[in-house]
Design an enzyme around this catalytic site. Structure first.
Site, PDB file in Angstrom:
ATOM      1  N   HIS A  75       0.843  -1.189   0.000  1.00  0.00           N
ATOM      2  CA  HIS A  75       0.000   0.000   0.000  1.00  0.00           C
ATOM      3  C   HIS A  75       0.878   1.239   0.000  1.00  0.00           C
ATOM      4  O   HIS A  75       1.844   1.329   0.766  1.00  0.00           O
ATOM      5  CB  HIS A  75      -0.913   0.017   1.233  1.00  0.00           C
ATOM      6  CG  HIS A  75      -2.108  -0.867   1.099  1.00  0.00           C
ATOM      7  ND1 HIS A  75      -3.179  -0.824   1.962  1.00  0.00           N
ATOM      8  CD2 HIS A  75      -2.419  -1.820   0.182  1.00  0.00           C
ATOM      9  CE1 HIS A  75      -4.093  -1.710   1.598  1.00  0.00           C
ATOM     10  NE2 HIS A  75      -3.638  -2.331   0.528  1.00  0.00           N
ATOM     11  N   PRO A 295      -4.520  -0.234  18.566  1.00  0.00           N
ATOM     12  CA  PRO A 295      -4.279  -0.671  17.185  1.00  0.00           C
ATOM     13  C   PRO A 295      -4.369   0.444  16.150  1.00  0.00           C
ATOM     14  O   PRO A 295      -4.027   0.223  14.990  1.00  0.00           O
ATOM     15  CB  PRO A 295      -5.370  -1.725  16.958  1.00  0.00           C
ATOM     16  CG  PRO A 295      -6.434  -1.395  17.955  1.00  0.00           C
ATOM     17  CD  PRO A 295      -5.726  -0.842  19.146  1.00  0.00           C
ATOM     18  N   LYS A 299       0.860  -0.297  14.952  1.00  0.00           N
ATOM     19  CA  LYS A 299       2.234  -0.258  15.437  1.00  0.00           C
ATOM     20  C   LYS A 299       2.648  -1.484  16.249  1.00  0.00           C
ATOM     21  O   LYS A 299       3.848  -1.726  16.426  1.00  0.00           O
ATOM     22  CB  LYS A 299       2.442   0.987  16.304  1.00  0.00           C
ATOM     23  CG  LYS A 299       2.334   2.301  15.556  1.00  0.00           C
ATOM     24  CD  LYS A 299       3.479   2.483  14.613  1.00  0.00           C
ATOM     25  CE  LYS A 299       3.014   3.004  13.283  1.00  0.00           C
ATOM     26  NZ  LYS A 299       4.005   2.960  12.238  1.00  0.00           N
TER      27      LYS A 299
END
Length: 392
Positions: A75, A295, A299
């Site tokens: 991405h 979340p 990380k």
């Protein structure tokens, strides 16, 4: 009591523990991994799926990235939604880097499948794990399995056993300090075999609450909304959850949502947590044993990987080069990166969620911040740098 000796004993066979074991074994360092649950249980945990370059590079270094390269989705950006629009953060254009969508379960499977062929010893279903003499140069671990008691003597113990594991608990309370923020909501997640509604992730801030649209593959999607901690999956039948996702993600994303039956649904509480130092005597902590991030921003797994990068370098220098300096600086180096990632995850969580104590002023500040991000390349660059992962 049956006993064995090794150079490094690793508690926890999640991705951090297995990654560390592979890196040490590749350099000829003896290690043993022990895990309290079965391998199937470890693989059954549904976790994050966005990998930073540090994690990708470690798998490549081990030659365990073939399936990742074949199935992972690179991405080049992600989206913030404010209820009216998608704000695209072009991480490739702003940083020259990318992230990869590849489920933590799949990464763990790759490490697990390669363990036996590469001589990495993993002992599953080890009960009553306890750490002893960690303040000395001769620590050991005891555990029970199949009705017998066992002992592992080692030079170092590495605690990769998560937030609730025994490793951090073995450190005297006077020898460390914990920092914690528990959030007043959890993430209700649904996993379904449906195509994602958008090519890149969407983090949405809506007046009704937070939502996240993510994916595990072109045909499997993972969606989340935030819910009060008092609510359970029973309060959210599939159709109700899909309806809420469509509202919170906004009309553009909603028009492309494909609904389907849940393969898995769960509510995960959110917390920010750091324990320091990450070393006490002959015990080093890594991953969730030392820190937890919400979340938001993906990380957790990547912080565990950076811990392992620092820790493996330190252990390799100690055993193969008789150089103790890198290991002596492990905690300081790891915590510097941990706190920066904690700050990013906390700030993104604060920006994208509605807190119970928030009023109209706090909501107006979120709207103003998102509007600023939408119009500021500098703000987008700061977000992109943190999202793609700060350098080691």
């Amino acid at each position: 009591m049956a006993g064995v000796k090794t150079q490094v004993a690793i508690v926890g066979a999640g991705p951090a523990g297995l990654l560390l074991a592979h890196l040490l074994k590749a350099e000829g360092i003896d290690c043993i991994v022990i895990e309290r649950v079965s391998g199937d249980y470890v693989l059954g945990r549904i976790r994050a799926g966005v990998l930073e370059q540090v994690t990708i590079d470690l798998m490549a270094r081990l030659g365990l990235d073939s399936r990742m390269k074949a199935e992972g989705l690179y991405h080049e950006g992600f989206n913030l939604a404010d209820g009216r629009r998608l704000i695209h953060i072009d991480i490739a254009g702003l940083t020259g880097k990318r992230v990869m969508v590849y489920g933590q379960t799949e990464l763990t499977r790759d490490l697990m499948d390669a363990a036996s062929p590469r001589g990495v010893e993993v002992i599953y279903e080890a009960a009553n794990v306890a750490l002893h003499d960690i303040e000395t140069d001769a620590p050991h671990i005891t555990y029970s399995k199949d009705g017998l008691n066992h002992r592992i003597d080692a030079r170092f113990i590495c605690g990769c056993d998560g937030f609730h594991g025994p490793s951090r608990q073995a450190i005297p309370k006077s020898a460390g300090k914990a920092y914690e923020r528990v959030y007043p909501f959890g993430w209700l997640g649904i996993l379904a075999d449906v195509p994602p509604c958008e090519a890149e992730l969407i983090y949405a801030n809506h007046e009704r609450g937070f939502a996240l649209a993510s994916m595990r593959s072109p045909t499997r999607s993972r969606y989340y909304i935030d819910v009060p901690l008092s609510e359970t999956v029973d309060d959210w039948p599939d159709e109700k959850l899909w309806d809420e996702l469509a509202i919170r993600l906004g009309p553009d994303a909603a028009a492309h949502i494909t609904r389907g039956p849940a393969l898995e649904k769960s509510v995960a509480p959110l917390r920010s947590f750091v324990f320091e130092p990450m070393r006490y005597g002959s015990l080093m902590l890594a991953g969730d044993a030392a820190h937890i991030v919400p979340p938001t921003g993906a990380k957790g797994l990547n912080l565990a990987a950076s811990d392992v990068a620092y820790l493996s370098d330190g252990l390799i220098a100690y055993f193969n080069k008789q150089d103790s300096a890198p290991l002596a600086s492990y905690s300081e180096k790891a915590l510097a990166r941990v706190w920066k990632s904690e700050r990013f995850s906390w700030s993104l969580t604060r920006l994208m969620h509605r807190f119970p104590e928030d009023g109209s002023f706090e909501r107006a500040m979120q709207v103003a911040e998102l509007d600023y991000i939408a119009s500021s390349k500098a703000a987008q660059t700061a977000i992109a740098e943190n999202y793609v992962g700060l350098p080691l």
